[in-house]
Design an enzyme around this catalytic site. Structure first.
Site, mmCIF file in Angstrom:
data_model
loop_
_atom_site.group_PDB
_atom_site.id
_atom_site.type_symbol
_atom_site.label_atom_id
_atom_site.label_comp_id
_atom_site.label_asym_id
_atom_site.label_seq_id
_atom_site.Cartn_x
_atom_site.Cartn_y
_atom_site.Cartn_z
ATOM 1 N N HIS A 30 -27.953 -50.528 -19.836
ATOM 2 C CA HIS A 30 -26.875 -51.488 -19.572
ATOM 3 C C HIS A 30 -26.000 -51.007 -18.425
ATOM 4 O O HIS A 30 -25.672 -51.776 -17.508
ATOM 5 C CB HIS A 30 -26.045 -51.660 -20.848
ATOM 6 N N GLU A 31 -25.616 -49.732 -18.445
ATOM 7 C CA GLU A 31 -24.746 -49.205 -17.405
ATOM 8 C C GLU A 31 -25.473 -49.111 -16.061
ATOM 9 O O GLU A 31 -24.898 -49.394 -15.006
ATOM 10 C CB GLU A 31 -24.186 -47.840 -17.816
ATOM 11 N N HIS B 28 -25.363 -52.426 -14.265
ATOM 12 C CA HIS B 28 -24.131 -52.700 -13.509
ATOM 13 C C HIS B 28 -24.233 -52.130 -12.094
ATOM 14 O O HIS B 28 -23.807 -52.768 -11.116
ATOM 15 C CB HIS B 28 -22.923 -52.083 -14.214
ATOM 16 N N GLU C 231 -21.370 -58.756 -17.798
ATOM 17 C CA GLU C 231 -21.844 -58.170 -19.049
ATOM 18 C C GLU C 231 -23.171 -58.782 -19.470
ATOM 19 O O GLU C 231 -24.089 -58.080 -19.922
ATOM 20 C CB GLU C 231 -20.801 -58.351 -20.157
#
Length: 260
Positions: free
Chosen positions: A133-134, A137, A191
């Site tokens: 997930h990070e 980004h 997100e």
């Protein structure tokens, strides 16, 4: 070496390929990727230096080895979304903190906090969900996009004649990168994009993408009294779970292939 800001007005760019999850939104940028990456690298090493001085950097060798082993399987999958990520100078460290947090700055500068791993008793699949997930980004350059938005609305630094790393303008950019990374929440759209790309990165690396659903169950259990979706930049828990489950199912063939 002095690097001038490469600002050419508001420019639409494609930072990533869509992948199996189909994230292919164009993004409006007003500052170059190079400047954001350089500012992020400076900020990252300041954070590490401060943690090291306080004895909070990579204190548990076994934990660090575990996190880096997981990241070493995830990082090669980033090329699916953008081939240039294979040339990033990726760094992964563990910061000793009770805070439930993790982040990946521009150019692949990552950190996960020990409290997140220990308090939520994360499995390897769940750590992969966090880190995927990070990483998403960073791959989508969400910090660059947020900085550009601030500049476009007149809330950011003046870029006229600015030189990165030189004088007030360079410091202002570093401050903006720091604020966006550590203080401001990501938008709901960011997100969702990170959730979807994250499950694909995990699946391609051989980690069960369905673990992301359980991860956010654990996170939600620690977020008592969370605001309703229309008041929050993050997706509401039920909506997030539904979307994660849908996209985890979509990438299950990638996971099964990786496991074989």
């Amino acid at each position: 070496m002095i690097v001038a800001f490469a600002v050419v007005g508001c420019q639409s760019v494609q930072t990533t390929r869509g992948g199996t999850v189909g994230v292919d939104r164009g993004q409006m940028m007003m500052v170059s990727a190079a400047e954001i990456e350089q500012a992020s690298s400076k900020q990252y090493h300041e954070v590490l230096a401060e943690a090291r001085a306080k004895g909070r950097l990579n204190r548990d060798p076994a934990q660090v080895a575990r996190v880096r082993a997981i990241s070493n399987r995830l990082i090669p999958q980033a090329a699916t979304f953008r081939p240039d990520a294979a040339n990033w100078q990726w760094e992964v460290n563990v910061l000793e903190s009770d805070e439930l947090n993790a982040w990946c700055m521009a150019g692949g500068k990552m950190a996960i906090y020990s409290g997140l791993i220990e308090q939520l008793k994360l499995t390897d699949d769940e750590i992969a969900a966090v880190m995927g997930h990070e990483m998403a980004h960073a791959l989508r350059e969400h910090v660059r996009e947020q900085v550009s938005k601030s500049m476009a609305t007149g809330l950011g630094l003046s870029v006229a004649g600015a030189l990165l790393g030189v004088g007030q303008a360079g410091q202002e950019l570093m401050n903006m990168v720091s604020k966006v990374t550590f203080e401001l929440p990501n938008s709901r759209l960011h997100e969702v994009e990170a959730d979807r790309i994250g499950v694909e990165l995990a699946a391609r690396a051989g980690y069960d993408p369905r673990a992301a659903v359980g991860l956010w169950d654990k996170m939600a259990a620690r977020a008592d009294g969370a605001p309703p979706q229309w008041l929050s930049t993050h997706p509401a828990h039920a909506n997030r779970q539904k979307d994660l489950a849908e996209y985890a199912a979509r990438v299950m063939p990638l996971y099964e292939a990786a496991r074989r």
